[in-house]
Design a protein around this motif. Structure first.
Motif, PDB file in Angstrom:
ATOM      1  N   SER A 412      43.601  11.898  41.094  1.00 52.21           N
ATOM      2  CA  SER A 412      42.655  11.522  40.034  1.00 52.21           C
ATOM      3  C   SER A 412      43.361  11.401  38.680  1.00 52.21           C
ATOM      4  O   SER A 412      43.133  10.438  37.921  1.00 52.21           O
ATOM      5  N   LYS A 413      44.251  12.358  38.377  1.00 55.47           N
ATOM      6  CA  LYS A 413      45.001  12.308  37.111  1.00 55.47           C
ATOM      7  C   LYS A 413      45.894  11.080  37.061  1.00 55.47           C
ATOM      8  O   LYS A 413      46.017  10.407  36.022  1.00 55.47           O
ATOM      9  N   ILE A 414      46.538  10.775  38.175  1.00 57.33           N
ATOM     10  CA  ILE A 414      47.434   9.603  38.209  1.00 57.33           C
ATOM     11  C   ILE A 414      46.649   8.319  37.929  1.00 57.33           C
ATOM     12  O   ILE A 414      47.118   7.399  37.235  1.00 57.33           O
ATOM     13  N   ALA A 634      54.857  10.478  35.388  1.00 52.51           N
ATOM     14  CA  ALA A 634      56.009  10.771  36.274  1.00 52.51           C
ATOM     15  C   ALA A 634      55.901  12.182  36.881  1.00 52.51           C
ATOM     16  O   ALA A 634      56.168  12.398  38.069  1.00 52.51           O
ATOM     17  N   ASP A 635      55.501  13.110  36.045  1.00 52.19           N
ATOM     18  CA  ASP A 635      55.362  14.499  36.544  1.00 52.19           C
ATOM     19  C   ASP A 635      54.293  14.596  37.625  1.00 52.19           C
ATOM     20  O   ASP A 635      54.473  15.275  38.649  1.00 52.19           O
ATOM     21  N   GLN A 636      53.201  13.877  37.369  1.00 52.30           N
ATOM     22  CA  GLN A 636      52.125  13.944  38.355  1.00 52.30           C
ATOM     23  C   GLN A 636      52.534  13.303  39.678  1.00 52.30           C
ATOM     24  O   GLN A 636      52.179  13.767  40.762  1.00 52.30           O
ATOM     25  N   LYS A 637      53.304  12.222  39.576  1.00 49.93           N
ATOM     26  CA  LYS A 637      53.785  11.575  40.802  1.00 49.93           C
ATOM     27  C   LYS A 637      54.740  12.484  41.587  1.00 49.93           C
ATOM     28  O   LYS A 637      54.711  12.531  42.820  1.00 49.93           O
ATOM     29  N   ALA A 642      55.684  15.943  46.091  1.00 55.61           N
ATOM     30  CA  ALA A 642      56.000  17.302  46.592  1.00 55.61           C
ATOM     31  C   ALA A 642      54.863  17.836  47.451  1.00 55.61           C
ATOM     32  O   ALA A 642      55.085  18.444  48.515  1.00 55.61           O
ATOM     33  N   ILE A 643      53.628  17.575  46.982  1.00 60.59           N
ATOM     34  CA  ILE A 643      52.471  18.081  47.742  1.00 60.59           C
ATOM     35  C   ILE A 643      52.347  17.369  49.076  1.00 60.59           C
ATOM     36  O   ILE A 643      52.072  17.972  50.116  1.00 60.59           O
ATOM     37  N   GLU A 644      52.573  16.014  49.057  1.00 62.90           N
ATOM     38  CA  GLU A 644      52.511  15.273  50.319  1.00 62.90           C
ATOM     39  C   GLU A 644      53.567  15.763  51.306  1.00 62.90           C
ATOM     40  O   GLU A 644      53.325  15.889  52.507  1.00 62.90           O
TER      41      GLU A 644
END
Length: 776
Positions: A412-414, A634-637, A642-644
C-alpha cells in the motif's frame, strides 16, 4: 576342544570382518601363527578366549578396549567361533559393550554386551554371563585355568610355573577328571579321623577304669594302658589267693570244731579233776567267745571281699555304662536338634529355590525388556525432535501471518509513493536514474567489501593451518624417534625374558636340597643339577626391562594421541577452508588473485559512486521532496523484497518441517512426549536393575542356604553314626557290667548295690581292721 572356524569383526587391529578356517590348515593339528609386531597374532587368541569366556587371553588386556579404533561406525564388533568338543559341534557368538553412532539422529549410544551358545541347531544358552557358565561346565575349566593349560598367552606361562601346588592340582583334577579319587581320598581321611576318635575315646574309658582300680599306683596313663592286661591278671591272681584264704579259714574252723568235740568227750568221761574241769570250762568259754568272734570276723571278711569285688570290678563298669548312656542321650539330643533345624530349613530352601527358578524363567523376558529399553533410548532423541518441530511449526506460522500483514502494508505504501514519484518524474527523469545507479553501485560496493572480508578470513585460516601442519610434522618426527626407542626396549625385554626363562632350570636347581622332592620331576636325588650361567639375568633386570618397555610404550601412545589431535584439527581446518572457498566461488590457489581483483573493483566502484553523488548534489537542492519520496520508495521496495524472500523461505522451511514431523509421528507412539518417554526409559531401567539385583540376591541366598543344609545333613549323618556307635558301646558296657556282676556272684543289681561300699576309704579302713584281728 578343537577350533574349526573363527570369524573376527572390528576387533583389536582388525577394522573389518576376517575369517580363519582352522579346518583348512591341516589335519595334523599343528601350525604356525607368525607376523610382525602388532599384526594381530595375539588378537587371534584373544578372540578365541573372548568368545568362550568373555575375557582376553592376557591379564594386561581388558575387554573395554577390544573394539577396533579403525572400524567404521556402522561396523559391528563381534566374535563367532565354531568348535568341536566330545564329538559335538558347537557355535558361539559374542559381542562386547561398546559405543557406536545412533542409527536415527545424532550422538552416540551403547551397544549392550550379548552372547549365545548353540549346539547343532539348538540354543544351549544366551546372555553374556550365562554363556560363560555354560562353557565352563562344558569344558570343565574356567577362564583362568583355560589360559594356563589350553592356550597360554604371552607372559602367562610363568604364572602356571610359579602357581601353588594346590592350584595346579585343582587344574589337573578338572582336566583329567580325577575328582572322584580326590573325593575317595577325602572320605578315607574322614573315616580314619572317625575311627581314631573312637579309638581315643575307648582308650580314655579304659584309662578311667584302670585309674579307678589303681589309685595308689604311681603309674602314668600310657603305662597303665600298656600294662592293663598284666595288671588285670595280677588282680585276678590276688582274688584267687583271697578265695584260697577263705578256704583255709574254713578248714581251720573245721579243725577247731574237731578239737571242741574232743574236749567234750574228755569232760564226759570224768577223767579230769575239778580244776581241770574249771579250766576246761573257762577255756571252753574263751574258745566259744573266740569262735564266735572269728565267725563274725570271717563273715565280715567275706562281706568286705564282696565289697572289694563290687568296688574294684563292677563299679567301674557301672560308671562306664552310665557314661555311655549319658553320651548316647547327648548324641540323640544333638541328632534331634539337627533334624529340627533341617526340618525348618527344607521349606525355606524350597521356597528360595522356587523363587530362583521363577527368576531364571523370567530372564528371557528380562532380555526382551533390555532390547526394548535399547530401542526406547534410540528413539528418545526423536521424541525431543518431534516436540521441537511442533514448536518451530507454530513459530513459522506466526511469522508467516505477520509477514503477510507487513506485505500488504508495504504494498500500500509503495502504491502511494509510486503515484507521488510519477508526478515528479515528468520533471526530473534523470534523478531516479541517478539514484538507482547510486543504489546499485553502493550495493555492489558493499557486496565486494563483504566478500573481501570473507576472503581475508580464509587467508587467515590458511596461515593458522600452516602453523598446525608444522607442529604436526614435528610430532611425526617425535613419534618415529619414540617408536624406535620403544622397539629397542621391547627387543631388550624379549632378549632378557628369553634368557631368564631359559635359565629357569638353573634357578630351580639352586634351591634343590638332598632328600627334598624336585618340584618338576619329584625325585629325591639330584645327581646332575642344572647350572646357572654367569650371564643369566636376574629377576630384577627382567622386571626393569618390562618397566622400561611400558614407559616407552606410554610415551609412544601419548605422542600418537597428540598427533591424532593435531591431525584432526588440521583436517577440520582444511575442510572449512575448502567449504568457504566453495561458497565464495574461488580456490586455494587463486584466492590471493581474487582478493586483488576485488580490491580493484572496490576502488573502481568508489570512483563511479563519487561521480554519481556529484550529479545528485546538483539536483538535491531542487528536488528535496522527490529525493525523500524516492528514498522512501526504495526502502519500501527493499522491505518488500526481503519480506517476499522471508515468506518464500518460511513456506519452504515449513514444508520440510511438516514432512519430517509426519514421518516421526507415523513411526513414534502417538500422544507421547519426550518427558513421558524419558520417564518410561527411567522406569524400565529401574525395573531391569531391580530385577538384576534381586536375581543376584536370590542366587547368593540359595547357595548360602544350600551350603547350610548340606553342612547340617553332614553333621546329622555324623551324629547318627555316633549314635549307632554309642548304642554299640552301651550294649557292650551293659554286657560287661551284667556279665561281671554274674561272674562275681551278684545275681541282681540290688544285691550288688547293697554290697557296694559307701566309699573306697571306708572299705580300706574295714579291711585294715579285719586284717589286724587275724594277725593278733
Amino acid at each position: 576342544m578343537k577350533p574349526i572356524h573363527l570369524t573376527i569383526s572390528a576387533f583389536g587391529p582388525f577394522a573389518e570382518t576376517i575369517e580363519i578356517p582352522f579346518s583348512k590348515l591341516g589335519a595334523g593339528g599343528l601350525f604356525l601363527v607368525s607376523g610382525d609386531t602388532g599384526a594381530g597374532k595375539t588378537t587371534i587368541f584373544d578372540a578365541i578366549c573372548f568368545a568362550l569366556f568373555g575375557e582376553t587371553s592376557g591379564s594386561n588386556r581388558g575387554i573395554d578396549s577390544v573394539r577396533s579404533d579403525f572400524a567404521q561406525g556402522n561396523t559391528k564388533t563381534y566374535i563367532e567361533l565354531l568348535f568341536q568338543h566330545k564329538g559335538k559341534i558347537y557355535r558361539i557368538v559374542r559381542n562386547p559393550a561398546y559405543r557406536r553412532p545412533k542409527k536415527n539422529g545424532d550422538g552416540m549410544t551403547t551397544e549392550v554386551a550379548e552372547a549365545a551358545l548353540f549346539c547343532q541347531d539348538e540354543t544351549v544358552s544366551t546372555g553374556f554371563v550365562q554363556v560363560k557358565k555354560a562353557v565352563e561346565e562344558l569344558l570343565s575349566v574356567d577362564s583362568k585355568q583355560f589360559k594356563q593349560i589350553a592356550m597360554i598367552a604371552q607372559g602367562e606361562f610363568l604364572k602356571l610355573l610359579y602357581a601353588e601346588s594346590s592350584e595346579r592340582g585343582a587344574i589337573f583334577r578338572k582336566v583329567f577328571h580325577t575328582n572322584t579319587f580326590a573325593d575317595f581320598q577325602q572320605r578315607l581321611k574322614e573315616m580314619e579321623k572317625l575311627n581314631r576318635a573312637q579309638f581315643e575315646d575307648s582308650e580314655k574309658r579304659l584309662l578311667h577304669y584302670l585309674q579307678q582300680l589303681f589309685r595308689e599306683e604311681s603309674l602314668d596313663a600310657k603305662s597303665l594302658i600298656y600294662q592293663a592286661e598284666a595288671i588285670l591278671e595280677q588282680e585276678e591272681k590276688t582274688f584267687a589267693d583271697g578265695q584260697k584264704e577263705v578256704l583255709h579259714l574254713k578248714e581251720e574252723k573245721a579243725s577247731l570244731s574237731k578239737k571242741e568235740q574232743e574236749l567234750t568227750r574228755d569232760i564226759s568221761k570224768g577223767e579230769i579233776n575239778n580244776k581241770r574241769i574249771e579250766n576246761l570250762e573257762k577255756a571252753k568259754k574263751e574258745l566259744q567267745q573266740l569262735t564266735e568272734k572269728k565267725e563274725e570276723q570271717q563273715e565280715a571278711q567275706m562281706s568286705l571281699l564282696k565289697q572289694r569285688i563290687a568296688q574294684d570290678y563292677i563299679h567301674p563298669l557301672e560308671k562306664g555304662m552310665l557314661h555311655e548312656k549319658e553320651m548316647l542321650a547327648e548324641t540323640e539330643t544333638q541328632t534331634l536338634a539337627f533334624r529340627k533345624k533341617l526340618s525348618a530349613l527344607y521349606p525355606v530352601l524350597k521356597s528360595i529355590d522356587d523363587e530362583r527358578k521363577s527368576q531364571e524363567s523370567a530372564q528371557p523376558k528380562l532380555n526382551e525388556e533390555r532390547i526394548r529399553l535399547k530401542k526406547m533410548e534410540n528413539d528418545f532423541a526423536d521424541y525431543s525432535r518431534k516436540e521441537a518441530l511442533q514448536k518451530e511449526k507454530v513459530i513459522l506460522k506466526q511469522e508467516k501471518e505477520a509477514l503477510e500483514k507487513d506485505l500488504i502494508a508495504i504494498q500500500s505504501k509503495i502504491k502511494v509513493l509510486e503515484d507521488t514519484i510519477s508526478e515528479v518524474k515528468t520533471k526530473l527523469e534523470e534523478k531516479p536514474l541517478l539514484e538507482k545507479g547510486e543504489l546499485v553501485l553502493e550495493q555492489a560496493k558493499q557486496g565486494k567489501k563483504e566478500r573481501e572480508k570473507r576472503i581475508k578470513q580464509i587467508i587467515s585460516m590458511q596461515e593458522a593451518l600452516k602453523v598446525d601442519e608444522i607442529a604436526l610434522e614435528t610430532l611425526r618426527k617425535q613419534y618415529k624417534l619414540a617408536e624406535l626407542q620403544w622397539k629397542e626396549t621391547r627387543h631388550n625385554r624379549e632378549a632378557i625374558e628369553t634368557a631368564y626363562l631359559g635359565e629357569q632350570a638353573g634357578i630351580l636347581a639352586e634351591k634343590l636340597q638332598e632328600d627334598t622332592p624336585c618340584p618338576v620331576c619329584g625325585s629325591l636325588e639330584h645327581p646332575r643339577k642344572a647350572e646357572l650361567s654367569l650371564s643369566a639375568p636376574t629377576e630384577e633386570e627382567w622386571k626393569k626391562s618390562k618397566v622400561d618397555e611400558e614407559l616407552a610404550g606410554a610415551n609412544l601412545q601419548e605422542i600418537a594421541s597428540k598427533g591424532k589431535e593435531h591431525s584432526a584439527r588440521c583436517q577440520v581446518q582444511r575442510e572449512n577452508i575448502l567449504k568457504f572457498c566453495s561458497e565464495e566461488a574461488t580456490s586455494v590457489e587463486t584466492i590471493q588473485e581474487d582478493l586483488t581483483s576485488i580490491q580493484k573493483d572496490i576502488n573502481s566502484l568508489e570512483l563511479e559512486l563519487k561521480t554519481h553523488k556529484s550529479k545528485l548534489l546538483e539536483l538535491s537542492e531542487l528536488e528535496k521532496v522527490l529525493e525523500i519520496e524516492t528514498t522512501s520508495l526504495a526502502d519500501q521496495k527493499k522491505q518488500l523484497e526481503a519480506i517476499e524472500t522471508k515468506v518464500k523461505s518460511n513456506l519452504e522451511k515449513f514444508g520440510l518441517l511438516q514432512g519430517e514431523f509426519i514421518s516421526l509421528e507415523q513411526r513414534l507412539e502417538k500422544n507421547t512426549t519426550a518427558e513421558q518417554a524419558k520417564l518410561a526409559i527411567d522406569d524400565l531401567q529401574r525395573y531391569i536393575d531391580k530385577a538384576d539385583v534381586e536375581y543376584k540376591r536370590i542366587l547368593t541366598l540359595y547357595q548360602e542356604k544350600k551350603d547350610e543344609v548340606q553342612k547340617l545333613e553332614t553333621r546329622l549323618e555324623e551324629s547318627r553314626s555316633m549314635a549307632l556307635q554309642g548304642e554299640k558301646r552301651l550294649k557292650q558296657a551293659e554286657s560287661l557290667f551284667y556279665s561281671m556282676m554274674e561272674e562275681k556272684g551278684f545275681p541282681t543289681e540290688e544285691q550288688y548295690h547293697l554290697s557296694l561300699p559307701a566309699s573306697r576309704e571306708t572299705l580300706e579302713q574295714e579291711e585294715q581292721r579285719i586284717q589286724a584281728f587275724f594277725i593278733n
